[in-house]
Design an enzyme around this catalytic site. Structure first.
Site, short mmCIF file in Angstrom:
data_model
loop_
_atom_site.label_atom_id
_atom_site.label_comp_id
_atom_site.label_asym_id
_atom_site.label_seq_id
_atom_site.Cartn_x
_atom_site.Cartn_y
_atom_site.Cartn_z
N GLY A 1 -9.63 16.23 39.95
CA GLY A 1 -9.43 16.79 38.61
C GLY A 1 -8.37 16.00 37.88
N GLN B 1 -2.35 13.26 31.57
CA GLN B 1 -2.08 12.40 32.73
C GLN B 1 -2.47 10.95 32.50
OE1 GLN B 1 -4.02 15.27 35.64
NE2 GLN B 1 -2.34 14.46 36.87
N CYS C 1 -0.76 16.69 43.18
CA CYS C 1 -1.00 16.34 41.79
C CYS C 1 -0.88 14.83 41.68
CB CYS C 1 0.03 17.02 40.89
SG CYS C 1 -0.15 16.59 39.15
N LEU C 2 -1.84 14.20 41.00
CA LEU C 2 -1.81 12.74 40.88
C LEU C 2 -0.56 12.24 40.16
CD1 LEU C 2 -5.55 12.00 39.97
CD2 LEU C 2 -4.45 11.80 42.20
N HIS D 1 -5.19 24.40 37.59
CA HIS D 1 -4.20 23.32 37.68
C HIS D 1 -4.30 22.41 36.45
CE1 HIS D 1 -2.00 20.12 40.15
NE2 HIS D 1 -2.47 19.44 39.12
N GLU D 2 -5.53 22.04 36.09
CA GLU D 2 -5.71 21.11 34.96
C GLU D 2 -5.36 21.77 33.63
OE1 GLU D 2 -5.75 18.30 36.02
OE2 GLU D 2 -6.65 18.59 38.00
N HIS E 1 -1.76 21.70 33.05
CA HIS E 1 -1.31 20.39 32.53
C HIS E 1 -1.35 20.37 31.01
CE1 HIS E 1 -0.48 17.56 35.74
NE2 HIS E 1 -1.58 17.86 36.39
CO CO Z 1 -2.05 17.55 38.40
#
Ligand code: CO
Length: 173
Positions: A43, A48, A86-87, A128-129, A132
């Site tokens: 995701g 991001q 998380c990336l 989660h997204e 963000h």
């Molecule tokens: Co994340």
């Protein structure tokens, strides 16, 4: 576009709604999928990749999905805890409690409204997204002390990673 790491102010902003799904937005979505797959993510949210707009991409391995202006219509009372990464916080994992099931609404790239019932991991990824898009990261979900610990750990990991230039962390706690 490249993956933005913790410390970049774009990750703390509230992303803007999209009124027109034009070629620019399509281009952002394309880049998001590219960056997401390259990082082996499931995701991603537009902030991001440095774009403060309300777009998320999700792919658990069976069907890529891009949603514009996603919102959570309904959340189950039943909750579940799970370790999340998380990336934008490489090497950090946080135990996060979230509703097990959610109903999501958003627009697809053809400006058609879609509603999705998501459970388990998929529900978690959507939540989660969407966090963000409101500038919320998983480290914002723990106590102040734990957050300081995780931020210090992240700074150390980023320093140790050879050839990687860590973004300025400053007082961005
Ligand atoms: Co994340």
């Amino acid at each position: 576009m490249e993956l933005k790491i913790y410390g970049d102010p774009v990750l703390k902003e509230r992303a803007e709604s999209i009124s027109d799904i034009n070629s620019e937005i399509e281009g952002v979505v394309k880049e998001m999928f590219r960056v997401m797959y390259e990082a082996k993510g499931i995701g991603l949210a537009a902030p991001q990749v440095g774009v403060s707009k309300r777009i998320i991409t999700v792919d658990l391995g069976n069907s890529p999905l891009a949603l514009i202006n996603p919102i959570i219509l309904e959340r189950d009372k039943e909750k579940e805890r799970m370790e999340e990464g998380c990336l934008s916080l490489p090497g950090i994992e946080v135990d996060v409690e979230r509703p097990y099931r959610v109903f999501i609404k958003g627009l697809n790239l053809k400006e058609k409204e879609v509603e999705i019932e998501a459970k388990g991991l998929l529900a978690r990824v959507f939540q989660h997204e969407i966090d963000h898009l409101d500038g919320i990261l998983i480290i914002d979900k723990v106590s102040f002390v734990k957050k300081q610990f995780l931020i210090n750990k992240l700074k150390r990991l980023l320093r140790e990673k050879k050839g990687y230039e860590a973004p300025p962390m400053g007082s961005a706690l």
